[in-house]
Design an enzyme around this catalytic site. Structure first.
Site, PDB file in Angstrom:
ATOM      1  N   ARG A   1      35.355  33.105  43.394  1.00 58.08           N
ATOM      2  CA  ARG A   1      36.125  33.429  42.095  1.00 58.08           C
ATOM      3  C   ARG A   1      37.296  32.628  41.970  1.00 58.08           C
ATOM      4  NH1 ARG A   1      34.130  39.157  40.361  1.00 58.08           N
ATOM      5  NH2 ARG A   1      31.990  39.315  41.134  1.00 58.08           N
TER       6      ARG A   1
ATOM      7  N   GLU B   1      39.996  33.108  40.865  1.00 60.18           N
ATOM      8  CA  GLU B   1      40.968  34.256  40.299  1.00 60.18           C
ATOM      9  C   GLU B   1      42.271  33.637  40.039  1.00 60.18           C
ATOM     10  OE1 GLU B   1      40.228  37.313  39.949  1.00 60.18           O
ATOM     11  OE2 GLU B   1      38.676  37.804  41.035  1.00 60.18           O
TER      12      GLU B   1
ATOM     13  N   ARG C   1      44.981  41.889  46.900  1.00 63.42           N
ATOM     14  CA  ARG C   1      43.647  42.493  46.527  1.00 63.42           C
ATOM     15  C   ARG C   1      42.677  41.341  46.399  1.00 63.42           C
ATOM     16  NH1 ARG C   1      43.486  45.746  41.966  1.00 63.42           N
ATOM     17  NH2 ARG C   1      45.062  44.889  41.275  1.00 63.42           N
ATOM     18  N   HIS C   2      43.061  40.252  46.036  1.00 60.44           N
ATOM     19  CA  HIS C   2      42.044  39.235  45.372  1.00 60.44           C
ATOM     20  C   HIS C   2      41.895  38.147  46.502  1.00 60.44           C
ATOM     21  CE1 HIS C   2      43.158  41.165  41.738  1.00 60.44           C
ATOM     22  NE2 HIS C   2      41.618  40.636  41.347  1.00 60.44           N
TER      23      HIS C   2
ATOM     24  N   GLU D   1      40.297  49.240  43.562  1.00 59.67           N
ATOM     25  CA  GLU D   1      38.900  49.360  43.082  1.00 59.67           C
ATOM     26  C   GLU D   1      38.042  48.903  44.138  1.00 59.67           C
ATOM     27  OE1 GLU D   1      37.338  47.361  39.381  1.00 59.67           O
ATOM     28  OE2 GLU D   1      36.031  46.727  40.718  1.00 59.67           O
TER      29      GLU D   1
ATOM     30  N   SER E   1      31.643  48.024  41.357  1.00 57.26           N
ATOM     31  CA  SER E   1      31.312  48.065  40.062  1.00 57.26           C
ATOM     32  C   SER E   1      29.841  48.293  39.891  1.00 57.26           C
ATOM     33  CB  SER E   1      31.889  46.884  39.240  1.00 57.26           C
ATOM     34  OG  SER E   1      33.121  46.685  39.080  1.00 57.26           O
TER      35      SER E   1
ATOM     36  N   ARG F   1      37.581  44.606  50.576  1.00 64.80           N
ATOM     37  CA  ARG F   1      38.295  45.673  50.162  1.00 64.80           C
ATOM     38  C   ARG F   1      37.826  47.206  50.845  1.00 64.80           C
ATOM     39  NH1 ARG F   1      39.311  45.162  43.666  1.00 64.80           N
ATOM     40  NH2 ARG F   1      40.109  43.045  43.892  1.00 64.80           N
TER      41      ARG F   1
HETATM   42  P1  AMO Z   1      32.841  43.176  40.016  1.00 64.62           P
HETATM   43  O1  AMO Z   1      33.216  41.597  39.658  1.00 64.62           O
HETATM   44  O2  AMO Z   1      33.530  44.288  39.719  1.00 64.62           O
HETATM   45  O3  AMO Z   1      31.303  43.372  39.665  1.00 64.62           O
HETATM   46  O4  AMO Z   1      33.127  42.957  41.720  1.00 64.62           O
HETATM   47  C1  AMO Z   1      32.242  43.871  42.380  1.00 64.62           C
HETATM   48  C2  AMO Z   1      33.351  44.330  43.513  1.00 64.62           C
HETATM   49  O5  AMO Z   1      33.667  42.995  44.376  1.00 64.62           O
HETATM   50  C3  AMO Z   1      34.949  43.190  44.900  1.00 64.62           C
HETATM   51  N1  AMO Z   1      35.356  41.756  44.362  1.00 64.62           N
HETATM   52  C4  AMO Z   1      36.531  41.005  45.052  1.00 64.62           C
HETATM   53  N2  AMO Z   1      36.793  41.320  46.122  1.00 64.62           N
HETATM   54  C5  AMO Z   1      38.139  40.503  46.476  1.00 64.62           C
HETATM   55  N3  AMO Z   1      38.526  39.368  45.897  1.00 64.62           N
HETATM   56  C6  AMO Z   1      37.928  39.178  44.697  1.00 64.62           C
HETATM   57  N4  AMO Z   1      38.233  38.022  43.937  1.00 64.62           N
HETATM   58  C7  AMO Z   1      37.072  39.988  44.043  1.00 64.62           C
HETATM   59  N5  AMO Z   1      36.094  40.128  43.080  1.00 64.62           N
HETATM   60  C8  AMO Z   1      35.227  41.281  43.497  1.00 64.62           C
HETATM   61  C9  AMO Z   1      35.502  44.195  44.425  1.00 64.62           C
HETATM   62  C10 AMO Z   1      34.827  44.578  43.046  1.00 64.62           C
HETATM   63  O6  AMO Z   1      34.778  45.938  42.845  1.00 64.62           O
HETATM   64  N6  AMO Z   1      28.050  41.936  39.478  1.00 64.62           N
HETATM   65  C11 AMO Z   1      28.938  43.063  39.408  1.00 64.62           C
HETATM   66  C12 AMO Z   1      28.316  43.966  40.467  1.00 64.62           C
HETATM   67  C13 AMO Z   1      27.333  45.130  39.841  1.00 64.62           C
HETATM   68  O7  AMO Z   1      27.362  45.356  38.604  1.00 64.62           O
HETATM   69  O8  AMO Z   1      26.298  45.009  40.703  1.00 64.62           O
HETATM   70  C14 AMO Z   1      30.168  42.410  39.852  1.00 64.62           C
HETATM   71  O9  AMO Z   1      30.483  41.278  40.332  1.00 64.62           O
HETATM   72  O10 AMO Z   1      35.472  45.315  45.390  1.00 64.62           O
END
Ligand code: AMO
Length: 434
Positions: free
Chosen positions: A211, A213, A219-220, A357, A360, A408
Site C-alpha cells: 500500500r 499509504e 500503525r502503517h 483496527e 476488516s 497489528r
Molecule cells: P483493509 O484495507 O481494512 O481491508 O485491511 C485489512 C487489515 O490489514 C491491515 N492493514 C495494514 N497494516 C499495516 N499497514 C498498512 N498499510 C495496512 N493496511 C491494512 C489492518 C487492516 O485492518 N480486502 C479487505 C479485507 C477483507 O474484507 O477481507 C482489506 O484489505 O490490520
C-alpha cells in the site's frame, strides 16, 4: 555444526562444544570470564590464566565483542553463572571476528533509536527482547495456520503482481510489467473470493500486501503481512466467529509456549488471553457511545468514518477487542454486501483492539447485477475487473471473509509502540533498504 551443544543444553559433568557470539568479557586479573551467547541464551566460559595455555587465554580474551567463537571444554556446575554451569576451554577458536567499533550495542547497555536499529537489524535481533518478538511472530503465524486448518481452511497463495487495485486507487504502487502498467497487490481480496467460489470453498492466505499509504504513522506500513480468510456459505456473523477464534488462538499459543520470550519483553506478569467473546456493537451504537463521552469536539453522525481519535475513545470505553458491525454502505468497498431490507447499511465489520483496527471484513456481494452496479457506484470500471465479475455468472455461492494485519496483531499483543518493531525489514516512506 557437528556435535555442537546449545548454551541452554550444556549440562554439568559433560564435555561440550558450544558456539555463538562473545557477549562480554570480564577480566578480573588472575581469572577472566567470557560470556558466550547463542539462540538459546548465555553460557559462561572461564579462563584461569595461570593454569591454562597462554595462547588459548590470549585468543579468548582478545576476541572482540560480537565475534563468533567455538569453545570445547568440560562443563561444571557454577551457581553464580547465568545458566548455573560454566565451561573451561580446552579448545577455543574465533570463527568470525567482529570489528571493535559496533554501530549498535546488542547487550542493550547503550540505547539506539529505531532507525539505527533497523539499519543494523542483524545486530539488533541479537538482543533477547528483539529476538523474542520474532520468535513470537513465528509462533503466532504457526497458530493461525493450525487454527485455520482446524476450521477446515485450505492455504492458498495468490499473485502479488496484478492489473488492477481493489482497496482504493491512490494507494497503489505501479510497476512496469514487460512494458505494460501493473501494480503490487493491495489485498488478495478478489482472488480469495474467486476460490471460495470453487469446490475448495474455505481458504486462507498469509502473505504480503502493498500500500502506497499517505501516512507515515506507527500503525502503517507500505508492505504489510495480511492474514486473509474467505469461506463459501458463511455470513458475516460466522466470519466474525472465525476472526475471534484466530485472535484467541494466537494469544493462547503465546501464553502456553512463549513464556521465556514474554519474560524477555517484560510482559510475563500481565499477559492475558482475551475471552473469545468479543462485544459486537453496531456502527450506530459505536457513534452513540463515543458521543456520550463528550470527549470529541464534534458530534459524530451517520456516514462519518471513525477517526483515529474516535476509535481511541471507543477503545477506552470498551477496554478490549470489539467488533463494529453494520457500517454505512458508502464507507465500505464494492465487494461488501448491503442488507436486503436496507441498502444504506452494509454487512461490513471491523475488529479493533483498543489501540487500533485489526480486521476488516464482511459478507460479500455474490449477485452479478448488484456487484457490477457496486463497481459503478464506486467509480470503478467493471470492464477492468471482468476476470472477476465473469465468474459471478457461473454459480458464485454466498460467502464472507476478512483480512487481518499480522503486524497489528503483534503490535497490540506485545504492546509495541511502533508496528515496525514487528517487521524484520520494514518498508515505509523513508525506508527501502535493508
Ligand atoms: P483493509 O484495507 O481494512 O481491508 O485491511 C485489512 C487489515 O490489514 C491491515 N492493514 C495494514 N497494516 C499495516 N499497514 C498498512 N498499510 C495496512 N493496511 C491494512 C489492518 C487492516 O485492518 N480486502 C479487505 C479485507 C477483507 O474484507 O477481507 C482489506 O484489505 O490490520
Amino acid at each position: 555444526m557437528d556435535g555442537r551443544t546449545y548454551a541452554a543444553d550444556a549440562t554439568a559433568g559433560t564435555e561440550a562444544t558450544v558456539a555463538g557470539w562473545v557477549h562480554e568479557i570480564r577480566d578480573l586479573g588472575g581469572i577472566a570470564f567470557l560470556i558466550l551467547r547463542d539462540a538459546t541464551g548465555k553460557i559462561q566460559v572461564k579462563f584461569e590464566k595461570d593454569e591454562m595455555d597462554d595462547e588459548l587465554v590470549e585468543t579468548g580474551l582478545d576476541a572482540h565483542r560480537e565475534s563468533v567463537v567455538r569453545v570445547t571444554g568440560a562443563v561444571e556446575e557454577e551457581p553464580r553463572a547465568p545458566t548455573g554451569v560454566e565451561i573451561t576451554p580446552e579448545e577455543f577458536e574465533v570463527l568470525a571476528g567482529a570489528d571493535p567499533e559496533l554501530p549498535l550495542d546488542p547487550s542493550g547497555k547503550v540505547d539506539a533509536e529505531l532507525p539505527t536499529r533497523l539499519d543494523n537489524r542483524t545486530l539488533d535481533v541479537r538482543k533477547p527482547e528483539v529476538q523474542a518478538i520474532f520468535e513470537i511472530r513465528s509462533a503466532v503465524l504457526g497458530a493461525v495456520r493450525e487454527t485455520f486448518r482446524d476450521l477446515g481452511g485450505t492455504e492458498i497463495t495468490t499473485p502479488k503482481i496484478v492489473a488492477t487495485g481493489t482497496e482504493g486507487g491512490t494507494e497503489l504502487f505501479p510497476i512496469s510489467y514487460f512494458g505494460r502498467e501493473a501494480f503490487m497487490n493491495q489485498s488478495p481480496q478478489l482472488f480469495k473470493q474467486l476460490i471460495a467460489g470453487s469446490n475448495v470453498e474455505r481458504v486462507f492466505e498469509i502473505g504480503p500486501i502493498f500500500r502506497a499509504e499517505e501516512h507515515n504513522t506507527p500503525r502503517h506500513l507500505n508492505e504489510a503481512t495480511s492474514i486473509d480468510f474467505e469461506s463459501a456459505f458463511y455470513d458475516h456473523h460466522e466470519a466474525m466467529d472465525a476472526a475471534e477464534a484466530i485472535v484467541t488462538a494466537a494469544y493462547e499459543t503465546v501464553a502456553e509456549n512463549c513464556t521465556e520470550q514474554l519474560e524477555a519483553l517484560g510482559l510475563a506478569e500481565e499477559f492475558t488471553v482475551p475471552d473469545d467473546d468479543f462485544p459486537r456493537l453496531t456502527y450506530q451504537e459505536a457513534l452513540d457511545r463515543v458521543n456520550a463521552t463528550g470527549e470529541l469536539d464534534e458530534t459524530l453522525e451517520w456516514g462519518d468514518d471513525l477517526s483515529t481519535e474516535a476509535e481511541h475513545v471507543l477503545g477506552q470505553e470498551i477496554g478490549g477487542h470489539h467488533f463494529i458491525t453494520d457500517w454505512p454502505s458508502e464507507v465500505k468497498p464494492f465487494y461488501i454486501m448491503d442488507y436486503e431490507d436496507d441498502e444504506t447499511v452494509s454487512t461490513g465489520f471491523d475488529l479493533s483492539h483498543p489501540r487500533m483496527e485489526l480486521v476488516s471484513g464482511g459478507q460479500r456481494e455474490h449477485r452479478y447485477d448488484e456487484l457490477v452496479a457496486g463497481f459503478e457506484q464506486q467509480g470503478l470500471d467493471p470492464e477492468e475487473f471482468e476476470y472477476y465479475t465473469e465468474m459471478f455468472r457461473f454459480g458464485m455461492p454466498p460467502h464472507a471473509g476478512w483480512g487481518m494485519g499480522a503486524e497489528r496483531l503483534l503490535a497490540t499483543m506485545l504492546e509495541l509502540d511502533n508496528i515496525r518493531e514487528a517487521v524484520l525489514f520494514p518498508r515505509d516512506r523513508q525506508r527501502l533498504s535493508p
